[in-house]
Design an enzyme around this catalytic site. Structure first.
Site, mmCIF file in Angstrom:
data_model
loop_
_atom_site.group_PDB
_atom_site.id
_atom_site.type_symbol
_atom_site.label_atom_id
_atom_site.label_comp_id
_atom_site.label_asym_id
_atom_site.label_seq_id
_atom_site.Cartn_x
_atom_site.Cartn_y
_atom_site.Cartn_z
ATOM 1 N N ASP A 143 44.654 49.436 80.204
ATOM 2 C CA ASP A 143 44.537 48.286 81.146
ATOM 3 C C ASP A 143 43.247 47.796 81.165
ATOM 4 O O ASP A 143 42.262 48.432 80.380
ATOM 5 C CB ASP A 143 45.009 48.767 82.438
ATOM 6 N N ASP A 203 49.814 39.268 84.525
ATOM 7 C CA ASP A 203 51.252 39.933 84.537
ATOM 8 C C ASP A 203 52.231 39.006 84.636
ATOM 9 O O ASP A 203 52.338 38.195 85.443
ATOM 10 C CB ASP A 203 51.182 40.993 85.904
#
Ligand SMILES: *[C@@H]1O[C@H](CO)[C@@H](O)[C@H](O)[C@H]1NC(C)=O
Ligand SMILES: *[C@@H]1O[C@H](CO)[C@@H](O)[C@H](O)[C@H]1NC(C)=O
Ligand SMILES: *[C@@H]1O[C@H](CO)[C@@H](O)[C@H](O)[C@H]1NC(C)=O
Ligand SMILES: *[C@@H]1O[C@H](CO)[C@@H](O)[C@H](O)[C@H]1NC(C)=O
Ligand SMILES: *[C@@H]1O[C@H](CO)[C@@H](O)[C@H](O)[C@H]1NC(C)=O
Ligand SMILES: *[C@@H]1O[C@H](CO)[C@@H](O)[C@H](O)[C@H]1NC(C)=O
Length: 469
Positions: A143, A203
């Site tokens: 991430d 996302d």
């Protein structure tokens, strides 16, 4: 020569050389359904379902534990798993997953902390990679939270992600490297040599086209999005992805984010469209639904092997958006992509709120092949297969969920999913090609009736002998 194969040839020369993700990775990830409430029990129960429900047989082989698995670092600087969530440690879990014939993934961030504020890997790349390798980890989702401002130029992002790529490589264990930097600094330009896939947007949420302030960038802005955000809808992510299809090739994929099929929020037709588009654009396909509570429509979408065969097509080229029109208040789009053996996949997307007949001419469908392609392919005749025509019935899917159903195809018995999808030409069985719904003659038009917020997903195969028409 097809333009797409030209890109492919270039790509193969510069792809990350770890032998992994030659087709987009398939699997399941904890995040969307479990967030920080993950543990070894949930992961093992899911892995058992992935096996018993037949997902493993179809090629879904990575089980990925996302954020919140760790408890911090010990005094030697190594990550320590949360002992409540993983009482026997992660090596034990990895061994159990491997014994089921599956692979295991883990998560960290190229920052000082993960997004949920656990210890990140920035500055600890080698320690973390070697620990994961010693546990038997096969996959890393990496991430971009708490990155200390080390972004803003492709070089800053590249260096931060390359450090982990090098550390993974030096373990000697092949570990699929999935970059999750939300499209910042254009990973499609800098990541192919260091990673197997890269997120190209904020996302994905389980909404079709909902505008959300948390997902500020849309369409063209997505190419240079400084604040990618989250809560992005299916159409928002798609609208950004259409500008970078040529960046995807074997071993290096645009990641449109994990599937939201089966998580509520999408209608049946929207979920079908989402899954179809993600497959045709060669995104990794990571399921995120609660496997122990899967319902029949969800199972029959995720197990559509004719669609999975497009995702796993050995040529590995992404479909492109050929056109988009606004007609009668409806946003309609057409995608086309080349498949191995000369087949072509066509998606007619109806973004409007009424069902409609849609069409695409062969000239449009073979637009990407340019003038020379147009001459040969447009002048050919094609059989048209509907990849959703043989969607498993709800009663068949229900019987599988109850544990007494017979699945339509057994890929293990056919030598394994990888081998089945790699067949060229792909056999014209219902499981792999759906049903033939028509033919189109030279310079003709393909038509399909498309549900609102739905797609028609068609596979075209050239008719070699004219007397078939
Ligand atoms: C594991 O997580 C699940 C889902 O969050 C939870 O229901 C269950 O109680 C947990 N089990 C253990 C042993 O912690
Ligand atoms: C820290 O963790 C590593 C990896 O598990 C282990 O080898 C090491 O002994 C631990 N160090 C301490 C001080 O506990
Ligand atoms: C490490 O990189 C080298 C050079 O690209 C490659 O040949 C090798 O397969 C890689 N090893 C692993 C384990 O990824
Ligand atoms: C194709 O679709 C367009 C847009 O809906 C429509 O205007 C046109 O008449 C259709 N053509 C054929 C041949 O059906
Ligand atoms: C299965 O059920 C869902 C939800 O009721 C429905 O939308 C879908 O069309 C059904 N599938 C089939 C193949 O009938
Ligand atoms: C599929 O085939 C394999 C290998 O032949 C066999 O072990 C397995 O039981 C079969 N699965 C099902 C669901 O029939």
């Amino acid at each position: 020569m097809h333009i797409t194969s030209f890109f492919l040839a270039i790509g193969l020369a510069s792809a990350l050389d770890n032998g992994l993700a030659r087709t987009p990775q398939l699997g399941w990830d904890t995040w969307n359904s479990f967030g920080c409430s993950l543990n070894a029990t949930v992961i093992l129960e899911t892995a058992q379902k992935i096996t018993s429900l037949g997902f493993k047989d179809l090629g879904y082989n990575y089980v990925v534990m996302d954020d919140c698995w760790s408890a911090g670092r010990n005094s030697s600087g190594y990550l320590v798993p949360n002992s409540q969530k993983f009482p026997n440690g992660i090596k034990d879990l990895a061994d159990k997953i491997h014994n089921m014939g599956l692979k295991i993934g883990i998560y960290s961030s190229a920052g000082t902390m993960t997004c949920a504020r656990y210890a990140g890997s920035l500055g600890y790349e080698e320690k973390d990679a070697s620990l994961w390798a010693s546990w038997g980890i096969d996959y890393l989702k990496y991430d971009n939270c708490y990155n200390q401002g080390e972004e803003g130029t492709p070089k800053l992002s590249y260096d931060r992600y390359d450090a982990m790529g090098k550390a993974l490589n030096s373990t000697g264990r092949p570990i699929l490297y999935s970059l999750c930097n939300w499209g910042v600094d254009g990973p499609w330009n800098f990541a192919p040599t260091i990673g197997n896939s890269w997120r190209m947007s904020g996302d994905l949420f389980n909404t079709w086209d909902r505008q959300d302030v948390n997902c500020p960038c849309a369409e063209l802005e997505g190419l240079n999005c400084k604040t990618p955000g989250y809560h992005c809808s299916v159409l928002n992510v798609l609208g950004k992805a259409v500008y970078i299809p040529s960046k995807a090739y074997a071993g290096a994929w645009n990641d449109l984010d994990m599937l939201q099929v089966g998580n509520g929020g999408l209608t049946d037709d929207e979920a079908i469209a989402h899954f179809s588009l993600w497959a045709a654009l060669k995104s990794p396909l990571l399921m995120t639904n609660v496997m122990t509570k899967i319902d029949a429509p969800t199972l029959s979408i995720l197990q559509n092997t004719a669609v999975l065969a497009v995702s796993q097509d050995p040529e590995g080229s992404s479909a492109v958006r050929v056109w988009r029109y606004n007609v009668d208040g409806g946003d309609i789009q057409m995608f086309s992509g080349s498949l191995s053996g000369g087949d072509q996949v066509v998606l007619l997307l109806n973004g409007g709120s009424t069902a409609r007949e849609m069409n695409a001419t062969l000239t449009e469908i073979f637009w990407m092949d340019g003038v020379s392609g147009t001459a040969s392919q447009v002048q050919s005749s094609w059989d048209v297969y509907d990849l959703w025509a043989d969607r498993m019935s709800n009663s068949t899917a229900d019987a599988i969920i109850q544990g007494d159903g017979k699945r339509p195809i057994n890929m293990t018995a056919m030598g394994g999913a990888e081998k089945v999808y790699a067949q060229t030409p792909l056999p014209t069985t219902k499981a792999l090609m759906g049903s033939k719904v028509g033919s189109v003659k030279a310079a003709g038009t393909v038509k399909a009736f498309v549900q609102p917020h739905g797609v028609a997903m068609l596979r075209l195969r050239e008719v070699k002998s004219n007397d078939e028409l």
